[in-house]
Design an enzyme around this catalytic site. Sequence first.
Site, PDB file in Angstrom:
ATOM      1  N   CYS A  48       0.850  -1.191   0.000  1.00 54.82           N
ATOM      2  CA  CYS A  48       0.000   0.000   0.000  1.00 54.82           C
ATOM      3  C   CYS A  48       0.886   1.242   0.000  1.00 54.82           C
ATOM      4  O   CYS A  48       1.866   1.290   0.737  1.00 54.82           O
ATOM      5  CB  CYS A  48      -0.889  -0.020   1.248  1.00 54.82           C
ATOM      6  SG  CYS A  48      -1.948   1.417   1.399  1.00 54.82           S
ATOM      7  N   HIS A  90      -9.028  -3.349  -2.614  1.00 46.60           N
ATOM      8  CA  HIS A  90      -8.100  -2.609  -1.747  1.00 46.60           C
ATOM      9  C   HIS A  90      -8.517  -1.132  -1.637  1.00 46.60           C
ATOM     10  O   HIS A  90      -8.542  -0.568  -0.543  1.00 46.60           O
ATOM     11  CB  HIS A  90      -6.685  -2.746  -2.344  1.00 46.60           C
ATOM     12  CG  HIS A  90      -5.594  -2.057  -1.587  1.00 46.60           C
ATOM     13  ND1 HIS A  90      -4.558  -2.751  -0.986  1.00 46.60           N
ATOM     14  CD2 HIS A  90      -5.359  -0.747  -1.355  1.00 46.60           C
ATOM     15  CE1 HIS A  90      -3.745  -1.870  -0.409  1.00 46.60           C
ATOM     16  NE2 HIS A  90      -4.203  -0.654  -0.623  1.00 46.60           N
ATOM     17  N   GLU A  91      -8.860  -0.515  -2.767  1.00 43.60           N
ATOM     18  CA  GLU A  91      -9.190   0.926  -2.745  1.00 43.60           C
ATOM     19  C   GLU A  91     -10.568   1.175  -2.123  1.00 43.60           C
ATOM     20  O   GLU A  91     -10.745   2.150  -1.391  1.00 43.60           O
ATOM     21  CB  GLU A  91      -9.112   1.532  -4.149  1.00 43.60           C
ATOM     22  CG  GLU A  91      -7.752   1.408  -4.846  1.00 43.60           C
ATOM     23  CD  GLU A  91      -6.558   1.858  -4.026  1.00 43.60           C
ATOM     24  OE1 GLU A  91      -6.711   2.700  -3.129  1.00 43.60           O
ATOM     25  OE2 GLU A  91      -5.454   1.344  -4.279  1.00 43.60           O
TER      26      GLU A  91
HETATM   27 ZN   LIG Z   1      -3.591   1.235  -0.112  1.00 43.45          ZN
END
Ligand SMILES: [Zn+2]
Length: 177
Positions: free
Chosen positions: A96, A138-139
């Site tokens: 990330c 993830h986003e």
């Molecule tokens: Zn991230």
Amino acid sequence: MEVPEIKIYPDPVLREVAEEVKEIMDEEIQEIIDQMFLAMYKTPNGIGLAANQIGVKKRIVVFDFKREKDRKGDPFVIINPEIVWTDGKIIHEEACLSIPGFSAKVTRKKRVGIRGYDRNGKLIEREGDDIEAICFQHEVDHLNGILFIDHVSGLKKAIFKRKMRKLMREARRKAHA
Ligand SMILES: [Zn+2]
């Protein structure tokens, strides 16, 4: 336009739930989208970014799965994104932009459908496989204050916490030096 800094863990904004965008054509929203692209392209290899990551609590995510180092590939934004269907399972080493220097294996859905609005307010739907599906999940997680480390199991999380404590100690030392 100034390129915004990417917020780094444990910045509290990364734990906040982003708000739905009401007026997509709003000048401020359009500017946020531009800033998100600038911030993403400033990183060497980021292919997705959520608004919280530049400190803005709005449900906006940007992507470019075809980006190359200094070149745009296929940039697109999804406003008020929702994962509408999922299929299968995939385990992949995730990282990330807001948690530099750490990666870990996370189990995700292998295929997803995502729906939301483009920057003109048009309803759009996309499908993603593998890395694209992972990135969508993830986003969207970011918009709900969830980080990939939350999906990591006990031992690996303990290693993460130790590493973060060490980094913060070093940062404090540097700040006092
Ligand atoms: Zn991230």
